[in-house]
Design a protein around this motif. Structure first.
Motif, PDB file in Angstrom:
ATOM      1  N   LYS A   1       2.440   4.566 -10.563  1.00 41.78           N
ATOM      2  CA  LYS A   1       1.160   5.282 -10.591  1.00 41.78           C
ATOM      3  C   LYS A   1       0.095   4.464 -11.337  1.00 41.78           C
ATOM      4  O   LYS A   1      -1.019   4.295 -10.854  1.00 41.78           O
ATOM      5  CB  LYS A   1       1.329   6.643 -11.257  1.00 41.78           C
ATOM      6  CG  LYS A   1       0.047   7.454 -11.311  1.00 41.78           C
ATOM      7  CD  LYS A   1       0.266   8.775 -12.040  1.00 41.78           C
ATOM      8  CE  LYS A   1      -1.055   9.529 -12.160  1.00 41.78           C
ATOM      9  NZ  LYS A   1      -0.890  10.793 -12.944  1.00 41.78           N
ATOM     10  N   ASP A   2       0.440   3.957 -12.516  1.00 44.32           N
ATOM     11  CA  ASP A   2      -0.505   3.147 -13.298  1.00 44.32           C
ATOM     12  C   ASP A   2      -0.861   1.851 -12.551  1.00 44.32           C
ATOM     13  O   ASP A   2      -2.007   1.395 -12.585  1.00 44.32           O
ATOM     14  CB  ASP A   2       0.088   2.801 -14.667  1.00 44.32           C
ATOM     15  CG  ASP A   2       0.190   4.027 -15.568  1.00 44.32           C
ATOM     16  OD1 ASP A   2      -0.397   5.068 -15.226  1.00 44.32           O
ATOM     17  OD2 ASP A   2       0.869   3.932 -16.613  1.00 44.32           O
ATOM     18  N   ALA A   3       0.139   1.286 -11.899  1.00 46.30           N
ATOM     19  CA  ALA A   3      -0.089   0.042 -11.142  1.00 46.30           C
ATOM     20  C   ALA A   3      -1.114   0.257 -10.037  1.00 46.30           C
ATOM     21  O   ALA A   3      -2.012  -0.572  -9.835  1.00 46.30           O
ATOM     22  CB  ALA A   3       1.229  -0.455 -10.555  1.00 46.30           C
ATOM     23  N   LYS A   4      -0.997   1.374  -9.326  1.00 37.51           N
ATOM     24  CA  LYS A   4      -1.938   1.669  -8.234  1.00 37.51           C
ATOM     25  C   LYS A   4      -3.367   1.785  -8.767  1.00 37.51           C
ATOM     26  O   LYS A   4      -4.314   1.289  -8.149  1.00 37.51           O
ATOM     27  CB  LYS A   4      -1.539   2.965  -7.525  1.00 37.51           C
ATOM     28  CG  LYS A   4      -0.278   2.845  -6.680  1.00 37.51           C
ATOM     29  CD  LYS A   4       0.075   4.185  -6.031  1.00 37.51           C
ATOM     30  CE  LYS A   4       1.331   4.081  -5.177  1.00 37.51           C
ATOM     31  NZ  LYS A   4       1.694   5.394  -4.581  1.00 37.51           N
ATOM     32  N   GLU A   5      -3.532   2.430  -9.907  1.00 42.22           N
ATOM     33  CA  GLU A   5      -4.868   2.601 -10.497  1.00 42.22           C
ATOM     34  C   GLU A   5      -5.481   1.253 -10.892  1.00 42.22           C
ATOM     35  O   GLU A   5      -6.667   1.012 -10.698  1.00 42.22           O
ATOM     36  CB  GLU A   5      -4.792   3.539 -11.709  1.00 42.22           C
ATOM     37  CG  GLU A   5      -4.585   4.994 -11.362  1.00 42.22           C
ATOM     38  CD  GLU A   5      -5.668   5.525 -10.427  1.00 42.22           C
ATOM     39  OE1 GLU A   5      -6.868   5.356 -10.744  1.00 42.22           O
ATOM     40  OE2 GLU A   5      -5.320   6.087  -9.377  1.00 42.22           O
ATOM     41  N   ILE A   6      -4.643   0.392 -11.458  1.00 44.26           N
ATOM     42  CA  ILE A   6      -5.126  -0.944 -11.861  1.00 44.26           C
ATOM     43  C   ILE A   6      -5.575  -1.729 -10.627  1.00 44.26           C
ATOM     44  O   ILE A   6      -6.620  -2.371 -10.626  1.00 44.26           O
ATOM     45  CB  ILE A   6      -4.039  -1.709 -12.638  1.00 44.26           C
ATOM     46  CG1 ILE A   6      -3.835  -1.058 -14.009  1.00 44.26           C
ATOM     47  CG2 ILE A   6      -4.414  -3.182 -12.801  1.00 44.26           C
ATOM     48  CD1 ILE A   6      -2.638  -1.598 -14.782  1.00 44.26           C
ATOM     49  N   ILE A   7      -4.781  -1.661  -9.569  1.00 46.88           N
ATOM     50  CA  ILE A   7      -5.117  -2.394  -8.335  1.00 46.88           C
ATOM     51  C   ILE A   7      -6.395  -1.847  -7.702  1.00 46.88           C
ATOM     52  O   ILE A   7      -7.232  -2.607  -7.208  1.00 46.88           O
ATOM     53  CB  ILE A   7      -3.939  -2.336  -7.338  1.00 46.88           C
ATOM     54  CG1 ILE A   7      -2.747  -3.137  -7.884  1.00 46.88           C
ATOM     55  CG2 ILE A   7      -4.353  -2.872  -5.968  1.00 46.88           C
ATOM     56  CD1 ILE A   7      -1.457  -2.933  -7.126  1.00 46.88           C
TER      57      ILE A   7
END
Length: 457
Positions: free
Chosen positions: A38-44
């Motif tokens: 979830k955090d990875a998607k937001e960063i991307i």
């Protein structure tokens, strides 16, 4: 090169995230860290990410889930799957699903760095190739739904088959060089060079050296022989932009060269035969320039075998949306940033803005909006902030189009001069015109007294 790239590390174990982050930062990469998908998607979504290094097995989720999401979101992002020996088979499956490679945690990190470097080099090569293709695609910008532009392209196709000199007229930013390149590409000279020269950039003596070349010792600083643009363009096309800015003395020399088809390098006496097709351009009123003695009439007749008048962008509104799409794709490659969505209000605003700087201004606006956009979306509020004149201001013009344009130019020029506290050199740079052009505008709009009062105040 590494400082230009950002890598996202996704791992639910703090130690691994920190270790990979330190290794990457030591090599000069910018590193983002995420503890879950979830955090990875937001960063991307909100940042430029070139690669993702993700653990295969995390708490209640897998790197495969992130892999599939990334490949659906942006295929340009590379993925390296981090795994343990027991899950190598799944990692191989990840490669089949689009991952670049996998890395076993117990292996030497140098192998991971090598894979990253290889992927980014490949990406860099793809970008370079895309940019080269994009240069050719700029000619495709001439594909127009506007009747006048279609007629111009038809004329260009006919002219290209001859060796007639061409004079391209039009406001600054309408794409005069693109037209010149199109004529060259459609001609039998297309296997030889297309050499552009902006005559406005050089003083009289320097321009002659650029065009005709010079011999060693011809003047102070001439430490070796220089081949001029006429020789460089041999059997090809020489494009002289801003031809109205050439001095009268140089016009005389060019006239003789074009008639004799020979040049003599500065400081030399040997005549050199030339075979070039000349295409010229200017945004000035050539008849006024002749009337005022700035442009020689015989020189004009020599360079205007055929005249092509390129219409301003505001007279071809049916092409604006296509240009917006073109420039977004162009800057997605150059900025390595994907734009997923432009809201309707923004698109409507861009389609109705009247672009005093024409296609060049539209290009600059799109680049600015993409650089400053949060994440992958261009919103209307961003557009209002970064375009100097608002939609409301444009809609308030009640006069003719010519009067509206003049009013806009006056206010726009004044705003830049005011911002530069009366420094005309800085204002000219901000306006993306020469100081000479700015002075001409100041004279045209009687702004001298206003500038003097600004400096006094």
């Amino acid at each position: 090169m590494t400082a230009n790239y950002s890598i996202l590390i996704v791992d639910d174990e703090d130690d691994y995230r920190e270790m990979f982050s330190l290794i990457l930062k030591e090599k000069g990469y910018h590193a983002y860290k995420a503890a879950c998908v979830k955090d990875a998607k937001e960063i991307i979504k909100n940042n430029k990410v070139d690669m993702v290094i993700t653990d295969l097995i995390m708490k209640n989720e897998t790197g495969m889930e992130l892999l599939h999401w990334v490949k659906n979101y942006n295929t340009e992002i590379g993925i390296i799957m981090v795994t343990a020996y027991g899950t190598v088979e799944t990692a191989v499956q990840a490669i089949q699903d689009g991952a670049y490679n996998y890395f076993i945690k117990s292996n030497d990190p140098s192998t991971l760095l090598l894979d990253i470097e290889r992927f980014l080099q490949l990406k860099e090569l793809k970008i370079e190739n895309s940019l080269l293709k994009n240069q050719n695609k700029e000619i495709s910008m001439l594909e127009s739904d506007n009747v006048n532009m279609k007629n111009i392209i038809d004329i260009c196709n006919k002219v290209a088959k001859s060796n007639l000199s061409v004079l391209i007229l039009g406001e600054s930013g309408v794409g005069k060089e693109v037209i010149a390149r199109y004529i060259h590409e459609k001609s039998e000279r297309n296997s030889s060079p297309f050499i552009p020269v902006n005559c406005q950039e050089y003083s009289e003596g320097v321009l002659e050296s650029e065009l005709f070349g010079h011999e060693k010792g011809a003047f102070t600083g001439a430490i070796k022989q220089k081949i001029g643009k006429f020789e460089e363009a041999s059997h090809g096309t020489l494009f002289l932009d801003e031809i109205a800015d050439i001095s009268l003395n140089t016009q005389v020399k060019l006239l003789r060269i074009l008639e004799d088809k020979t040049i003599t390098r500065v400081g030399g006496n040997k005549k050199i035969n030339i075979d070039v097709r000349l295409i010229s351009a200017t945004n000035q009123n050539i008849h006024e320039y002749i009337k005022n003695g700035i442009l020689r009439e015989d020189f004009l007749y020599r360079v205007n075998g055929i005249i092509i008048n390129v219409p301003p962008l505001r007279e071809r509104p049916e092409d604006i949306e296509k240009f917006i799409t073109f420039f977004i794709k162009k800057f997605e490659i150059e900025l390595k940033k994907k734009i997923e969505y432009i809201d309707e209000k923004t698109m409507e605003f861009l389609k109705n803005y009247h672009y005093p700087g024409n296609i060049r201004e539209l290009k600059n606006i799109i680049e600015r909006l993409m650089v400053l956009a949060e994440g992958n979306i261009i919103c209307f509020n961003d557009t209002k902030n970064y375009i100097q004149y608002t939609e409301k201001s444009i809609l308030n013009f009640n006069n003719s189009l010519k009067d509206a344009r003049s009013q806009f130019e006056v206010e726009f020029i004044k705003s830049k001069i005011q911002k530069c506290e009366g420094n005309l050199s800085k204002a000219a740079i901000m306006l993306n015109i020469s100081k000479r052009q700015l002075n001409n505008k100041i004279l045209e709009y009687n702004l001298r007294d206003w500038i003097n009062s600004l400096k006094r105040g």
